[in-house]
Motif scaffolding. Structure first.
Motif, PDB file in Angstrom:
ATOM      1  N   GLU A  39      -9.354 -11.440  -4.678  1.00 15.56           N
ATOM      2  CA  GLU A  39      -9.876 -10.760  -5.865  1.00 15.56           C
ATOM      3  C   GLU A  39     -11.038  -9.838  -5.512  1.00 15.56           C
ATOM      4  OE1 GLU A  39     -10.626 -11.230 -10.554  1.00 15.56           O
ATOM      5  OE2 GLU A  39      -9.738 -12.875  -9.430  1.00 15.56           O
ATOM      6  N   SER A  40     -11.847 -10.217  -4.556  1.00 14.19           N
ATOM      7  CA  SER A  40     -12.955  -9.358  -4.131  1.00 14.19           C
ATOM      8  C   SER A  40     -12.434  -8.041  -3.567  1.00 14.19           C
ATOM      9  CB  SER A  40     -13.817 -10.069  -3.082  1.00 14.19           C
ATOM     10  OG  SER A  40     -14.421 -11.223  -3.620  1.00 14.19           O
ATOM     11  N   LEU A  41     -11.430  -8.112  -2.699  1.00 16.01           N
ATOM     12  CA  LEU A  41     -10.900  -6.903  -2.080  1.00 16.01           C
ATOM     13  C   LEU A  41     -10.130  -6.046  -3.073  1.00 16.01           C
ATOM     14  CD1 LEU A  41      -9.684  -8.439   1.309  1.00 16.01           C
ATOM     15  CD2 LEU A  41     -11.859  -7.290   0.816  1.00 16.01           C
ATOM     16  N   ALA A  78      -6.051  -5.369   1.197  1.00 14.11           N
ATOM     17  CA  ALA A  78      -5.581  -5.084  -0.163  1.00 14.11           C
ATOM     18  C   ALA A  78      -4.988  -3.684  -0.175  1.00 14.11           C
ATOM     19  CB  ALA A  78      -6.744  -5.171  -1.153  1.00 14.11           C
ATOM     20  N   THR A  79      -3.732  -3.585  -0.560  1.00 16.50           N
ATOM     21  CA  THR A  79      -3.028  -2.304  -0.606  1.00 16.50           C
ATOM     22  C   THR A  79      -2.632  -2.014  -2.054  1.00 16.50           C
ATOM     23  OG1 THR A  79      -2.158  -2.733   1.604  1.00 16.50           O
ATOM     24  CG2 THR A  79      -1.064  -1.011   0.306  1.00 16.50           C
ATOM     25  N   GLU A  91      -1.649  -5.566  -3.746  1.00 16.49           N
ATOM     26  CA  GLU A  91      -1.123  -6.686  -2.976  1.00 16.49           C
ATOM     27  C   GLU A  91      -2.136  -6.971  -1.886  1.00 16.49           C
ATOM     28  OE1 GLU A  91       2.995  -7.932  -0.994  1.00 16.49           O
ATOM     29  OE2 GLU A  91       2.011  -6.275   0.047  1.00 16.49           O
ATOM     30  N   ILE A  92      -2.487  -8.229  -1.733  1.00 16.33           N
ATOM     31  CA  ILE A  92      -3.476  -8.622  -0.732  1.00 16.33           C
ATOM     32  C   ILE A  92      -2.814  -9.588   0.236  1.00 16.33           C
ATOM     33  CG2 ILE A  92      -5.735  -9.622  -0.296  1.00 16.33           C
ATOM     34  CD1 ILE A  92      -4.894  -8.580  -3.832  1.00 16.33           C
ATOM     35  N   VAL A  93      -2.808  -9.226   1.515  1.00 14.08           N
ATOM     36  CA  VAL A  93      -2.252 -10.082   2.570  1.00 14.08           C
ATOM     37  C   VAL A  93      -3.420 -10.610   3.388  1.00 14.08           C
ATOM     38  CG1 VAL A  93      -0.799 -10.155   4.628  1.00 14.08           C
ATOM     39  CG2 VAL A  93      -0.079  -8.822   2.632  1.00 14.08           C
ATOM     40  N   LEU A 107      -3.102  -8.864  -7.431  1.00  9.17           N
ATOM     41  CA  LEU A 107      -4.166  -8.765  -8.429  1.00  9.17           C
ATOM     42  C   LEU A 107      -3.943  -7.543  -9.298  1.00  9.17           C
ATOM     43  CD1 LEU A 107      -7.057  -9.600  -9.501  1.00  9.17           C
ATOM     44  CD2 LEU A 107      -7.917  -7.904  -7.880  1.00  9.17           C
ATOM     45  N   THR A 108      -4.048  -7.719 -10.612  1.00  8.80           N
ATOM     46  CA  THR A 108      -4.018  -6.592 -11.538  1.00  8.80           C
ATOM     47  C   THR A 108      -5.357  -6.506 -12.232  1.00  8.80           C
ATOM     48  OG1 THR A 108      -1.633  -6.756 -11.861  1.00  8.80           O
ATOM     49  CG2 THR A 108      -2.878  -5.580 -13.562  1.00  8.80           C
TER      50      THR A 108
END
Length: 115
Positions: A39-41, A78-79, A91-93, A107-108
């Protein structure tokens, strides 16, 4: 939590976080800590996308935890998947130091004018 930002643009934000201090009682990286990193990124990317005079507010996050981690650092990328006027989705990997996928999150954020 010790989140460190490495790079950031509206399209991509990279950061890392230590596992030490972010574990659950079994000594494994806490799933909630992975969500904090995600969520931070993602929120940082959404805020950059929103631009000056606007804010990003997280409205939905989900995460799949693929493997455990007991030490070192995890890195999140985060992309941006969608960047509109009112919503931004990332999308965060998250990977470990051996570049193995630890968590995949989405995350939205709602984008609003600054009050």
């Amino acid at each position: 939590m010790g989140v460190e930002y490495v790079e950031g643009t509206p399209e991509r934000v990279v950061g890392r976080m230590p596992v030490n201090g972010n574990t659950q009682p079994y000594g494994l990286l806490h799933g909630g800590a992975s969500c904090v990193l995600a969520e931070s990124l993602g929120s940082a990317g959404a805020a950059l996308h929103a631009g000056p005079g606007r804010i990003a507010v997280g409205i939905e996050i989900n995460a799949t935890h693929h493997r455990s981690v007991t030490g070192g650092y995890v890195t999140g990328v985060a992309t941006r998947v969608h960047g509109g006027r009112t919503l931004a989705t990332y999308e965060i990997v998250i990977t470990d130091e051996q570049d193995r996928r630890v968590c995949t999150a989405r995350l939205t954020c709602m984008l609003r004018d600054r009050p």
